[in-house]
Design an enzyme around this catalytic site. Sequence first.
Site, short mmCIF file in Angstrom:
data_model
loop_
_atom_site.label_atom_id
_atom_site.label_comp_id
_atom_site.label_asym_id
_atom_site.label_seq_id
_atom_site.Cartn_x
_atom_site.Cartn_y
_atom_site.Cartn_z
N GLU A 1 80.19 27.38 -3.99
CA GLU A 1 81.43 27.63 -4.73
C GLU A 1 81.78 26.39 -5.54
O GLU A 1 81.30 25.28 -5.28
CB GLU A 1 82.57 28.04 -3.79
CG GLU A 1 82.97 26.97 -2.79
CD GLU A 1 84.14 27.39 -1.89
OE1 GLU A 1 84.24 28.57 -1.55
OE2 GLU A 1 84.93 26.51 -1.55
N ARG B 1 92.71 33.98 14.30
CA ARG B 1 93.20 33.60 15.63
C ARG B 1 94.49 32.79 15.47
O ARG B 1 94.87 32.45 14.35
CB ARG B 1 92.16 32.73 16.33
CG ARG B 1 91.77 31.55 15.43
CD ARG B 1 90.98 30.48 16.09
NE ARG B 1 90.39 29.58 15.12
CZ ARG B 1 91.00 28.60 14.49
NH1 ARG B 1 92.28 28.38 14.71
NH2 ARG B 1 90.37 27.84 13.61
N HIS C 1 86.98 16.82 7.02
CA HIS C 1 87.32 18.25 7.02
C HIS C 1 88.03 18.70 8.29
O HIS C 1 88.12 19.88 8.57
CB HIS C 1 86.08 19.12 6.78
CG HIS C 1 85.34 18.73 5.53
ND1 HIS C 1 85.81 19.01 4.27
CD2 HIS C 1 84.18 18.04 5.35
CE1 HIS C 1 84.99 18.54 3.37
NE2 HIS C 1 83.99 17.94 4.00
N LYS D 1 82.50 33.80 5.97
CA LYS D 1 83.14 33.35 4.73
C LYS D 1 82.68 34.16 3.52
O LYS D 1 83.46 34.40 2.61
CB LYS D 1 82.85 31.86 4.50
CG LYS D 1 83.53 30.99 5.54
CD LYS D 1 83.46 29.52 5.16
CE LYS D 1 84.04 28.70 6.30
NZ LYS D 1 84.08 27.26 5.99
#
Lengths: 167, 167, 497, 497
Positions: free
Chosen positions: C200, C292, C235, C116
């Site tokens: 973030e 993917r 999530h 990430k």
Amino acid sequence: MKLQLEMAGGLRTIELERGEDPHQYRATVDGLEVAVEAHLLRPGVLSLIIDNRAYRAVLEDHAEEPTVHLGGQRHTYRIADPRSLKGRRAHAQGSDGPRPIKASMPGRVVRVLAQRGDTVEANQGVVVIEAMKMQNELKSPKAGVVAEVRVVAGGTVAAGDVLAVVE
Amino acid sequence: MKLQLEMAGGLRTIELERGEDPHQYRATVDGLEVAVEAHLLRPGVLSLIIDNRAYRAVLEDHAEEPTVHLGGQRHTYRIADPRSLKGRRAHAQGSDGPRPIKASMPGRVVRVLAQRGDTVEANQGVVVIEAMKMQNELKSPKAGVVAEVRVVAGGTVAAGDVLAVVE
Amino acid sequence: MFQKILIANRGEIALRIERACRELGIATVAVYSDADRAALHVLEADEAFRLGPAPAAESYLRGDLILDIARQTGAQAIHPGYGFLSENAGFAEACEKAGIKFIGPTSQAMRILGSKTSARQAADRAAMPRTPGSTRGLESIEEAYAVAEEIRYPVMLKAAAGGGGKGMRAVMRKEDLKGAFESAQSEAERAFGSSEVYLEKLIEQPRHIEIQLLADEHGNCVYLGERECSVQRRHQKVIEEAPSAVVGPALRQRMGEAAVRLAQAAGYTNAGTVEFLLDSEQNFYFLEVNTRLQVEHPVTELVTGLDLVHLQLHIAAGEPLPFTQQEVQLRGHAIECRVYAEDPDNGFFPSPGRITRLLQPGGPGIREDSGIYEGWVVPMDYDPMLSKLIAYAPTRELAIARLLRAIDEYVVGGIRTNLGLFRRILNDAGFRNAEIDTGYLDRLLSQATAAEEGNSEDVAALAAAIFGHHRATPTLAPIQPPESGWKHIARREGLRG
Amino acid sequence: MFQKILIANRGEIALRIERACRELGIATVAVYSDADRAALHVLEADEAFRLGPAPAAESYLRGDLILDIARQTGAQAIHPGYGFLSENAGFAEACEKAGIKFIGPTSQAMRILGSKTSARQAADRAAMPRTPGSTRGLESIEEAYAVAEEIRYPVMLKAAAGGGGKGMRAVMRKEDLKGAFESAQSEAERAFGSSEVYLEKLIEQPRHIEIQLLADEHGNCVYLGERECSVQRRHQKVIEEAPSAVVGPALRQRMGEAAVRLAQAAGYTNAGTVEFLLDSEQNFYFLEVNTRLQVEHPVTELVTGLDLVHLQLHIAAGEPLPFTQQEVQLRGHAIECRVYAEDPDNGFFPSPGRITRLLQPGGPGIREDSGIYEGWVVPMDYDPMLSKLIAYAPTRELAIARLLRAIDEYVVGGIRTNLGLFRRILNDAGFRNAEIDTGYLDRLLSQATAAEEGNSEDVAALAAAIFGHHRATPTLAPIQPPESGWKHIARREGLRG
């Protein structure tokens, strides 16, 4: 045939008598009479017509919790043998005496959080099981003392296995 | 277990011995040895692995013509009991003696085209059956004389019923 | 095109890839663990090889064994599906070295976009909007405090190698940062073998919108519209749809073109997805890249009319994309439900076990991608997904209605499923009005369920009694087994099994 | 929109309409004959009423009973499906008089377009190309000779009320006309209760192309592209596809606009199909109108993304069409196989009976519209169609590949089906090159079949032996029935059924 079913909405008494046509039944539900036409399409799938209302009833074969699926709803039931009903109910509802902690699913034992002789609160975690990449804590049904632990970390359990007993 | 199957390609001799693992078989097909791993997924559906080749075999339960579907092909077979095989074959192939005309499907008898005592040619129509909006003429398997007619116009027949006999 | 490929996966996705291969005339090699010998992906393959015991580490994650089998069988390529080895750059590289095509991006592109933090750096190079915050792993709690101060609380801590919510922490106040930093690091270390975490800005009530990309090996890259996956629990996506109710043509084009820029900058090839958060002002922020095929790819297939697995195979075989961006036509609306073996009424406990009864839905506009059958024992060892139920219709409203109709037809007995949860979501006014964000489902689940109409219990009781009557006194003629002499032969042979 | 409708049909089409109703929140009333009590269309309805014994004349054709049930249940409309009462203008008129909406055209429009001769007159008024020949019934053999002389042999004799090839005769030479005329008349009289026959020019090796129309009750009419149904056996469609491989945008528009003109001239409403013959020079000739939903409507649904039954219901409820001609988007290719209970290896004999084994295909791009299940006894009383298997893919080539893949997954045991015939057609070079006309299938069937590869017989023999082994010595744990005390209670009650 007369029988009683324990269901979510309470006890139901069903009387069933097959008519001359083997698909026709005269039935009473809690004393209310109904005429039912029933065709078993394949094992576990019934087509019912009652007063020209059509229903699809699907039986979920399950030793612990036989269940009928009807119109998107699940109806779990238990056959109540009139002679043993009172005893069983009393047993299930009592909070005295030893109470088992059962595995609600098959899985692997990840951790045992309480040992024999430990005092536990109601809803305190006792055993952690992992299945399908999820860990789940199985909790004590009552406050008391752990009388028995039947599993060890790393072991495998089946649904319904008794993992521990709390007195 | 040893048995013989009559199939389209001829007679097959199969020997089957289950290994220690209940899904493993040592088998011979016409004397040729193979190791087979077989799992019955549900009634009538086998997952076979032979030399790492995977197959789906589906059994069509059918009293007259048990059939295995494999890779889009139908393989109809008949268990040959070695003791009775020769007799049965001879019987099936003979053209002497009385021969039945059987219904190849259930249906309604529309017309009877020949009566008892009539002389018929091979492949001459004897009975007309209607099913699914189609009429089908059932023909004499040989030249001869109609010895018996067992149906009448308007009647219903099941698959395999003998409609008439030609001698 | 390849003559034969190996499919390094299990369950519905392995079966879905096998179907695509059969359609293109490609032979398939399946692999399986001991828990999956009786699985449909083994049944429907051309060849099948055992990998090892049930645990994934001893079977589906054994890249070495899988490569050996590919070599032995002459498979020219490996399709990794999703999960397992699909985002493992080391495995992709091992395939490259072995001369076996990995059906996905190169290991190099996967390394750039798979982490990430590295993907955030690539996003900056591609001038793509992203959430404010760090683009490298945090080296100390002091650096964490400094970054958080700069971008302002609330913030998110995330594992660089993360996925599925692991190593992720929302931090509302400075006081909570240290504890969250440490626990996120140790969770990331445990889950991914890397403790790298970064910070973030937390976007409030975002929608999860992602862009499907296809890139060939000749420099062509197209976007196939977006998917909205805002209905999530912990999530994890629960419902996905295409298109998003809030993405219009202009925003779609901006997001799509940004995603294409990122992919081209990283030398990305084959199918991939760029995930974004979208805030209430229609600002979008780069989140991560899934290098993917995704679970939810069918909704894109239904609205584009394309087959993404076919296209993956063509691209991996070196063919150019058979259409341009202008030729991509979006039409209608598709919604997917991930049907899990879990019990929503009991804390979403997993529910592996034998499927004793299975009635599957069908008819117009319904697609079910599944790998289950009546009698199959759902193993406890893997992800609890049973099937994906997908509805396509001209409009979102009709797709919802169609999905509800299919859920009514669907019966899974013997184990618990989350079908009832989908009924609840699809009937919820918030969902129907597309008022959804990534916190939507948690809010819905915190509300009490409305009491269901209960007048059907009388009929259920009658049905239970009649089922019992049939069981006690079977009167319907069962299907006759062939009178084929088996019993006779078995007796004569003294067969005991 | 209606609250409740009655479905005056059976089998897959009744189930398909029920699904549409459930999606639109409309309650359904099913009707059934004694042969269909255990059919899926009864199982999935909200209400179900017995009509009578198995023969259609005593059940599904009993318009009087059906109207009574509609009145009794408060059904506001009747969907006739296809076949049975669907093109019976008398029944449509009875519905109109009873104030119950017939979901289809008005009885008046049905009368104009339902008779082939009257439809040919309407075609002339709409300036639509048709085959040369008469537009009224022939009154004598002399008139027949005169018309044939004028249009030249070869000619076709057709029943005005015809369908399904009944009362139809190709006549190559004058000498054969008299015999054909008389036998066509008497066949027409027997089949339709009307001996009216007419003559038209025989088009050689034509393709069968038809245009799907939708017309609302406010004067709007659109065409939804064409279907090609050239693969026929004895004038019965076997395979249908959309689009046709030989119809380009210009021809599609000309045929579509001609069909719309005809419909509008006749005051036609709801769904309908205008059938054409197309010759090798791309000339098209009006053939007839089907004033109802057709068996093959799913291929149009797949390439347009629309749901024709939803739209029929909206139109019948008086709503305007929700889109214009310009908004109709055709995308991809769809092919349908009509799966019949019949034995292609044995003169296409019907094969009713119990389905002892059923594995149904699925996955991407596959739709199966069926009304069957494992254990169902296919009645001998009706049409032998078991299901419609439909594949959708981006191209014709891929749709063929997908259909073949699905046919490989499909197993029907206990009765014979024509699945093997579809395998043969879909693998035939002529079909794959779209070199088809209405004589194609008869030519194919007159050729010897290629010998099938036979090396799978060894494996089949092994499988047969293992099935027998399992039957003789069951060792796999069967699914446990609930230990729910049934047997105990049954014993105690002395229950004997």
